[in-house]
Design a protein around this motif. Structure first.
Motif, PDB file in Angstrom:
ATOM      1  N   GLY A  99       0.805  -1.214   0.000  1.00  8.29           N
ATOM      2  CA  GLY A  99       0.000   0.000   0.000  1.00  8.29           C
ATOM      3  C   GLY A  99       0.836   1.261   0.000  1.00  8.29           C
ATOM      4  O   GLY A  99       0.528   2.234  -0.698  1.00  8.29           O
ATOM      5  N   VAL A 100       1.918   1.261   0.771  1.00  7.64           N
ATOM      6  CA  VAL A 100       2.775   2.437   0.853  1.00  7.64           C
ATOM      7  C   VAL A 100       3.550   2.644  -0.442  1.00  7.64           C
ATOM      8  O   VAL A 100       3.601   3.755  -0.987  1.00  7.64           O
ATOM      9  CB  VAL A 100       3.752   2.305   2.046  1.00  7.64           C
ATOM     10  N   VAL A 101       4.152   1.573  -0.960  1.00 12.13           N
ATOM     11  CA  VAL A 101       4.966   1.674  -2.169  1.00 12.13           C
ATOM     12  C   VAL A 101       4.121   2.080  -3.377  1.00 12.13           C
ATOM     13  O   VAL A 101       4.525   2.918  -4.190  1.00 12.13           O
ATOM     14  CB  VAL A 101       5.686   0.338  -2.446  1.00 12.13           C
ATOM     15  N   CYS A 102       2.931   1.497  -3.501  1.00  9.43           N
ATOM     16  CA  CYS A 102       2.068   1.762  -4.661  1.00  9.43           C
ATOM     17  C   CYS A 102       1.106   2.920  -4.437  1.00  9.43           C
ATOM     18  O   CYS A 102       0.251   3.175  -5.278  1.00  9.43           O
ATOM     19  CB  CYS A 102       1.273   0.495  -5.006  1.00  9.43           C
ATOM     20  N   ARG A 103       1.232   3.585  -3.305  1.00  9.51           N
ATOM     21  CA  ARG A 103       0.343   4.709  -2.964  1.00  9.51           C
ATOM     22  C   ARG A 103      -1.115   4.275  -3.069  1.00  9.51           C
ATOM     23  O   ARG A 103      -1.952   4.946  -3.644  1.00  9.51           O
ATOM     24  CB  ARG A 103       0.620   5.904  -3.882  1.00  9.51           C
ATOM     25  N   HIS A 104      -1.391   3.136  -2.496  1.00  4.90           N
ATOM     26  CA  HIS A 104      -2.706   2.520  -2.565  1.00  4.90           C
ATOM     27  C   HIS A 104      -3.387   2.700  -1.205  1.00  4.90           C
ATOM     28  O   HIS A 104      -3.159   1.943  -0.263  1.00  4.90           O
ATOM     29  CB  HIS A 104      -2.558   1.027  -2.890  1.00  4.90           C
ATOM     30  N   ALA A 105      -4.221   3.724  -1.112  1.00 10.10           N
ATOM     31  CA  ALA A 105      -4.826   4.078   0.174  1.00 10.10           C
ATOM     32  C   ALA A 105      -5.651   2.946   0.762  1.00 10.10           C
ATOM     33  O   ALA A 105      -5.698   2.762   1.980  1.00 10.10           O
ATOM     34  CB  ALA A 105      -5.697   5.322   0.005  1.00 10.10           C
ATOM     35  N   ARG A 106      -6.327   2.182  -0.118  1.00  8.92           N
ATOM     36  CA  ARG A 106      -7.171   1.111   0.401  1.00  8.92           C
ATOM     37  C   ARG A 106      -6.351   0.010   1.047  1.00  8.92           C
ATOM     38  O   ARG A 106      -6.749  -0.562   2.065  1.00  8.92           O
ATOM     39  CB  ARG A 106      -8.028   0.545  -0.736  1.00  8.92           C
ATOM     40  N   TRP A 107      -5.183  -0.294   0.489  1.00  7.09           N
ATOM     41  CA  TRP A 107      -4.364  -1.350   1.081  1.00  7.09           C
ATOM     42  C   TRP A 107      -3.656  -0.881   2.343  1.00  7.09           C
ATOM     43  O   TRP A 107      -3.405  -1.660   3.251  1.00  7.09           O
ATOM     44  CB  TRP A 107      -3.365  -1.890   0.052  1.00  7.09           C
ATOM     45  N   VAL A 108      -3.309   0.387   2.406  1.00  5.65           N
ATOM     46  CA  VAL A 108      -2.770   0.927   3.661  1.00  5.65           C
ATOM     47  C   VAL A 108      -3.832   0.826   4.757  1.00  5.65           C
ATOM     48  O   VAL A 108      -3.558   0.411   5.887  1.00  5.65           O
ATOM     49  CB  VAL A 108      -2.318   2.393   3.482  1.00  5.65           C
ATOM     50  N   THR A 109      -5.061   1.204   4.401  1.00  7.88           N
ATOM     51  CA  THR A 109      -6.162   1.108   5.353  1.00  7.88           C
ATOM     52  C   THR A 109      -6.403  -0.341   5.759  1.00  7.88           C
ATOM     53  O   THR A 109      -6.636  -0.646   6.933  1.00  7.88           O
ATOM     54  CB  THR A 109      -7.453   1.683   4.739  1.00  7.88           C
ATOM     55  N   THR A 110      -6.339  -1.246   4.774  1.00  5.78           N
ATOM     56  CA  THR A 110      -6.537  -2.666   5.054  1.00  5.78           C
ATOM     57  C   THR A 110      -5.517  -3.178   6.064  1.00  5.78           C
ATOM     58  O   THR A 110      -5.861  -3.895   7.013  1.00  5.78           O
ATOM     59  CB  THR A 110      -6.427  -3.483   3.752  1.00  5.78           C
TER      60      THR A 110
END
Length: 242
Positions: A99-110
């Motif tokens: 999530g952090v590397v790909c700037r993927h807010a949903r996966w950071v939240t997950t």
């Protein structure tokens, strides 16, 4: 020749780059909260006098030796108490890194939701007056047991055994649902099934060792999923783009 970029294409490009959060349908929360309410009633009934718990625990307690033979079993400790927990934690950390590397807010939240589940259970466990089976008088210990919603006796023992902390390390994988539901809903529900299976297996390993009653693990799963559903609802309502 200059190519014209429409506003919709620009918006799509930005969405693909930042991967924002999305809201789940309102009916999802209605179904989940109703299911959780029904499960709470069922688990309360199971936990009311510990009859069911004691029946299961009795299979793993040696009354002649006054102990749980598998309490210090090295293979059970390695496979269930260590490796399974480390695998679950590795999956959660992988989700956070992705999530952090790909700037993927949903996966950071997950990833944060996965950690939240174990944090909630750990907090409840730390303030609980219920002692583990191996600490109880009935199983060779010195502590006195008491009903789930009863008043703790003076000799309730060391406590800190409800809900099941180790089982929450498996149940926390249910949080991966929120990372997959948008693009792959079947896989998302598969993650819920995986989390339930891991939580029950890891929790039952602790039952075999005398570390928890079976209902402790059921409540661990309840609190993990409840906290994840509520937290995602609040976070997505605040930050979601749709």
């Amino acid at each position: 020749m200059t190519q014209t970029v429409t506003p919709s294409e620009l918006s799509k490009s930005q969405t693909t780059k930042t991967k924002p959060l999305y809201r789940l349908p309102v009916r999802f929360y209605g179904y989940q909260l109703l299911t959780l309410a029904l499960l709470a009633v069922l688990f309360t009934w199971i936990s009311r006098d510990e009859t069911f718990d004691r029946w299961i625990t009795g299979f793993w307690y040696d009354a002649a030796l006054h102990r749980f033979p598998l309490q210090q079993n090295p293979l059970l400790d390695l496979l269930n108490h260590r490796l399974a927990k480390y695998l679950a934690i590795a999956l959660a950390v992988s989700a956070l890194i992705y999530g952090v590397v790909c700037r993927h807010a949903r996966w950071v939240t997950t990833a944060l939701l996965v950690g939240l589940g174990t944090l909630v259970v750990g907090t409840l466990k730390s303030i609980s007056h219920h002692s583990c089976p191996w600490d109880l008088v009935e199983y060779g210990g010195k502590a006195v047991s008491w009903p789930l919603f009863g008043h703790p006796p003076a000799d309730s023992g060391p406590g800190r055994c409800f809900p099941g902390g180790h089982a929450s390390s498996g149940f926390m994988l249910m949080g991966l649902f929120f990372g997959f539901w948008r693009e792959r809903p079947r896989l998302a529900w598969g993650c819920v099934a995986l989390g339930v299976a891991m939580g029950l297996i890891m929790g039952f390993g602790q039952v075999m060792r005398g570390a928890h009653f079976f209902s402790h693990n059921l409540w661990a799963g309840w609190w993990v999923w409840f906290s994840q559903v509520v937290a995602y609802g609040l976070i997505s309502a605040w930050f979601a783009k749709e």
